[in-house]
Write an enzyme that holds these catalytic residues in place. Structure first.
Site, PDB file in Angstrom:
ATOM      1  N   LYS A 284       0.892  -1.171   0.000  1.00 52.87           N
ATOM      2  CA  LYS A 284       0.000   0.000   0.000  1.00 52.87           C
ATOM      3  C   LYS A 284       0.922   1.211   0.000  1.00 52.87           C
ATOM      4  O   LYS A 284       1.580   1.494   1.000  1.00 52.87           O
ATOM      5  CB  LYS A 284      -0.878  -0.028   1.245  1.00 52.87           C
ATOM      6  N   GLU A 288      -3.399   7.041   1.957  1.00 52.68           N
ATOM      7  CA  GLU A 288      -3.762   7.236   3.362  1.00 52.68           C
ATOM      8  C   GLU A 288      -2.517   7.354   4.250  1.00 52.68           C
ATOM      9  O   GLU A 288      -2.351   6.624   5.223  1.00 52.68           O
ATOM     10  CB  GLU A 288      -4.690   6.119   3.841  1.00 52.68           C
ATOM     11  N   ASP A 367     -14.758   2.591  -1.591  1.00 51.57           N
ATOM     12  CA  ASP A 367     -14.176   1.791  -0.517  1.00 51.57           C
ATOM     13  C   ASP A 367     -15.189   0.815   0.093  1.00 51.57           C
ATOM     14  O   ASP A 367     -15.707   1.072   1.173  1.00 51.57           O
ATOM     15  CB  ASP A 367     -13.639   2.733   0.566  1.00 51.57           C
ATOM     16  N   GLU A 395     -16.514  -4.438   7.188  1.00 55.13           N
ATOM     17  CA  GLU A 395     -16.306  -3.072   7.677  1.00 55.13           C
ATOM     18  C   GLU A 395     -17.524  -2.175   7.473  1.00 55.13           C
ATOM     19  O   GLU A 395     -17.998  -1.536   8.405  1.00 55.13           O
ATOM     20  CB  GLU A 395     -15.075  -2.455   6.990  1.00 55.13           C
ATOM     21  N   TRP A 543     -11.935  13.247   3.418  1.00 53.33           N
ATOM     22  CA  TRP A 543     -11.769  11.935   2.784  1.00 53.33           C
ATOM     23  C   TRP A 543     -12.363  11.826   1.379  1.00 53.33           C
ATOM     24  O   TRP A 543     -12.279  10.769   0.747  1.00 53.33           O
ATOM     25  CB  TRP A 543     -12.371  10.836   3.665  1.00 53.33           C
TER      26      TRP A 543
HETATM   27  C1  GCU Z   1     -10.355   1.391   4.339  1.00 51.89           C
HETATM   28  C2  GCU Z   1     -10.216   1.032   5.786  1.00 51.89           C
HETATM   29  C3  GCU Z   1      -8.819   1.182   6.289  1.00 51.89           C
HETATM   30  C4  GCU Z   1      -7.841   0.465   5.356  1.00 51.89           C
HETATM   31  C5  GCU Z   1      -8.026   0.963   3.955  1.00 51.89           C
HETATM   32  C6  GCU Z   1      -7.205   0.190   2.956  1.00 51.89           C
HETATM   33  O1  GCU Z   1     -10.237   2.775   4.169  1.00 51.89           O
HETATM   34  O2  GCU Z   1     -11.092   1.828   6.544  1.00 51.89           O
HETATM   35  O3  GCU Z   1      -8.766   0.644   7.572  1.00 51.89           O
HETATM   36  O4  GCU Z   1      -6.543   0.649   5.762  1.00 51.89           O
HETATM   37  O5  GCU Z   1      -9.363   0.789   3.563  1.00 51.89           O
HETATM   38  O6  GCU Z   1      -7.790  -0.641   2.268  1.00 51.89           O
HETATM   39  O7  GCU Z   1      -6.019   0.404   2.827  1.00 51.89           O
END
Ligand code: GCU
Length: 682
Positions: A284, A288, A367, A395, A543
């Site tokens: 990743k 974020e 998401d 989630e 976001w």
């Molecule tokens: C969502 C989730 C996060 C996770 C992110 C991802 O936003 O809330 O907890 O890290 O996805 O898939 O990287």
């Protein structure tokens, strides 16, 4: 003795060998390959439970009927008369056949490779438990997807990001757990549905986890690999792109810097010393607040390829996530659209990734909402290996308190036609590599398990794990078939039990959608933990997640004509279908269009009346789930009965809260009354 809820669909209870009895006294096997040994161990265990007696294991043919276990290769030395055409067996495939050896009937379980043998054994055991008759047992089967992988979002301290079923089964107190017997039980469950890879740690790689790739942790990580290996499952690790700086003492993590390349090469070589069949990395990056190549002015292909080069000589893969977007937008800025980000970031790089990179794409452009369109990126990457990322953990779909059987949603995604190469260019064909002739591809699911007694918190959420594996193996299965298989294996053969549970599962996604965010608009949840309603929780956040409800209307205009232009990322005729309000499907209307509350849906209802109706219905139907469940009291395992009942009660509360908050919110915005005059708290 392990409890029923712990054994999941591998209970082997409430069933017997029946007409298979004659074959089950002897098993003939010659190979001593570790995975074949596992297969034999599983077969022995299962048959012992079914027959109440252990079969004898032989390396020669007995005089009476028996079960033969081996690979195609093993078969060459046998006098068995089997008509199997090699090409029918794909990698990891298997066949189960009844054949002759002289006058003796032999039930042969034949794998394309050792894993295939193990899958064949599970197939046989599960078929017996489903009371499939002997004359229907024959099969030649191979997986549709090469890569069938579970992602764990487990942290070394034992916590699981977005986990709703307890703590990690791998990690505790910043260490790998000592006793791996639970990991073995987990490996059995996964192998029984054909999973062949597991990423052990969270995509958000924090301080301690950054060191998982070093000598500090590798001896312990390799203990986990040893357990999974016996079940044909490779392990992978999520890595921190900034690791060369954070733990390597380098001044940079620039993927084009020679020192950085060398550092990763050595790290990878060292990993393979511990784990010779290591699967590779999951990354990743630039997402974020995670580090990535952007810091150094490099693109994602340059970032991914640097790692891919290090892994390539060892046969390892890089799963590079496409979940890259600006998470610091100003809500006032209407030119930004998060939905467009993945495509904009990755489409220009198509053709630049090495052939051991797999681009891992979330199913939707946002998401994991209960309703989103399928990501247009699936139809757009013609020269890149891609994998579909699904969230098994719930989630945004009820967090394993609310019932939400997800294969219904997943099947729609897999069947979605991208039209990338004309009609029939489904997501299933894109991600298994066949549409564009790519080497690697598959389906990835974010795990829903933890160390809770039932693995999944909600016992019925086990169906999602089971269903994920089944669909990754064969996307042509229907969600209902899968629900039936799972229910029989888990709860036995009582018709009423099967019908009730299958109907609950099949209705559950619609019910959940009804009482939560309407018409594909998404994001009406409490910020942070994401459970329960909060209609403006994300409305003014950074976001990029907005519904723009005002007193006149609601929805996001993503059209080319007047909106963000997102619809142009699809191929025709999909682009026009979404662009045009007349042809945009109701369930996604507010994802693509901003409309007045009085806009008429294809159902004939106005948007506002649809919102009221679905919310009243959804809450009622949630109550209905409990009523259905109550009819099963005394017919199923008491512990499971009580566990589910407790969850269904939580779900009713949640549904009522959603109903009232949503209905009140829109009544206050619009002043429009419910035509049926039901109770709305003004
Ligand atoms: C969502 C989730 C996060 C996770 C992110 C991802 O936003 O809330 O907890 O890290 O996805 O898939 O990287």
């Amino acid at each position: 003795k392990k409890s029923k809820v712990y054994n999941c669909w591998l209970n082997y209870e409430n069933c017997s060998v029946g007409e298979y009895q004659d074959f089950c006294n002897y098993i003939k096997v010659k190979s001593t390959h570790p995975i074949i040994n596992t297969a034999i161990e599983e077969l022995k265990f299962g048959l012992n439970k079914l027959m109440k007696k252990e079969p004898l294991i032989l390396n020669y043919s007995p005089k009476s009927s028996y079960i033969f276990v081996g690979t195609l290769e093993d078969l060459k030395n046998e006098k068995l008369d089997v008509q199997i055409r090699n090409e029918i067996l794909k990698e990891d495939g298997f066949a189960v056949k009844i054949i002759k050896e002289g006058d003796t009937d032999v039930l042969a379980i034949i794998g394309q490779n050792e894993k295939g043998v193990l899958y064949g054994v599970f197939y046989l055991l599960m078929a017996i438990c489903s009371s499939n008759s002997l004359n229907e047992i024959e099969i030649e089967d191979g997986p549709y997807n090469l890569l069938r992988i579970i992602n764990h979002w487990d942290n070394l301290n034992g916590e699981i990001e977005r986990g709703y079923a307890g703590q990690s089964v791998f990690f505790k107190d910043n260490k790998v757990v000592e006793d791996l017997s639970r990991v073995k039980d987990y490996a059995r469950l996964l192998a029984s549905v054909g999973i062949n890879g597991v990423v052990l740690n969270n995509v958000n790689v924090h301080k301690y986890e950054t060191e998982l790739i070093t000598d500090k942790f590798l001896p312990d990580v390799s203990r986990i690999a040893d357990v999974f290996r016996l079940y044909g499952i490779k392990i992978y690790l999520s890595i921190n792109f900034a690791a060369p700086v954070e733990i390597g003492g380098l001044p940079t993590a620039d993927p084009l810097d020679e020192r950085v390349k060398k550092w990763w090469k050595e790290i990878v070589e060292n990993i393979y010393r511990y784990i010779p069949d290591f699967g590779g990395f999951l990354v990743k990056a630039d997402s974020e607040f995670r580090p990535g190549p952007f810091t150094y002015g490099r693109n994602h292909a340059e970032g991914a390829n640097m790692l891919a080069e290090a892994l390539k000589p060892h046969g390892g893969l890089v799963f590079w996530r496409a979940f890259v977007y600006n998470c610091m937008v100003d809500w006032r800025d209407r030119t930004q659209d998060r939905a467009k980000a993945a495509y904009e970031n990755f489409k220009p790089l198509d053709g630049q990734f090495m052939d051991n990179v797999v681009l891992q794409i979330k199913y939707g452009p946002m998401d994991f909402q209960i309703r989103e369109p399928v990501s247009p990126l699936f139809g757009a990457m013609e020269k890149t290996n891609v994998a579909l990322e699904l969230q098994i953990t719930q989630e945004y779909t009820g967090q394993q308190k609310d019932l939400c059987y997800l294969p219904t949603m997943w099947k729609e995604i897999l069947d979605f036609d991208t039209y990338a190469k004309g009609k029939g260019s489904t997501v299933a064909k894109v991600v298994n590599g066949s549409l564009f002739g790519m080497k690697y591809g598959g389906i990835v699911g974010v795990s829903n398990i933890g160390d809770s007694k039932s693995w999944t918190g909600h016992p019925l959420a086990q169906a999602n794990l089971y269903g994920f594996g089944r669909l990754a193996w064969n996307p042509e299965l229907s969600p209902k078939e899968i629900a039936e298989e799972w229910t029989k294996l888990t709860f036995g053969h009582d018709e009423q039990v099967i019908n009730t549970i299958v109907s609950m599962l099949m209705a559950s996604r619609d019910i959940y959608e009804k009482y939560t965010a309407p018409l594909g608009v998404g994001w009406m949840v409490n910020p942070g933990h994401h459970y329960g309603p909060n209609l403006e929780g994300y409305e003014y956040s950074h976001w990029g997640t907005y519904h723009y409800a005002d007193y006149k209307g609601i929805g996001v205009d993503r059209t080319v004509a007047t909106g963000t232009g997102y619809t142009a990322q699809y191929k025709e005729p999909i682009a026009s279908m979404y662009e045009n309000i007349e042809t945009c499907p109701d369930e996604l209307l507010l994802f693509f269009h901003h409309v007045p509350y009085t806009h008429k849906l294809k159902s004939g209802k106005t948007v506002i009346q649809h919102i009221y109706d679905t919310h009243f219905e959804g809450a009622e139907e949630a109550k209905g789930l409990k009523e259905k469940w109550l009819t099963l009291r005394g017919k199923i395992d008491e512990e499971i009965f009580e566990m589910v009942l407790e969850r269904l009660e939580m779900q009713i509360k949640n549904a009522i809260e959603w109903r009232d908050v949503v209905n009140t919110y829109f009544y206050r915005k619009t002043g429009i009354r419910d035509v049926h005059n039901r109770k709305i708290y003004e």
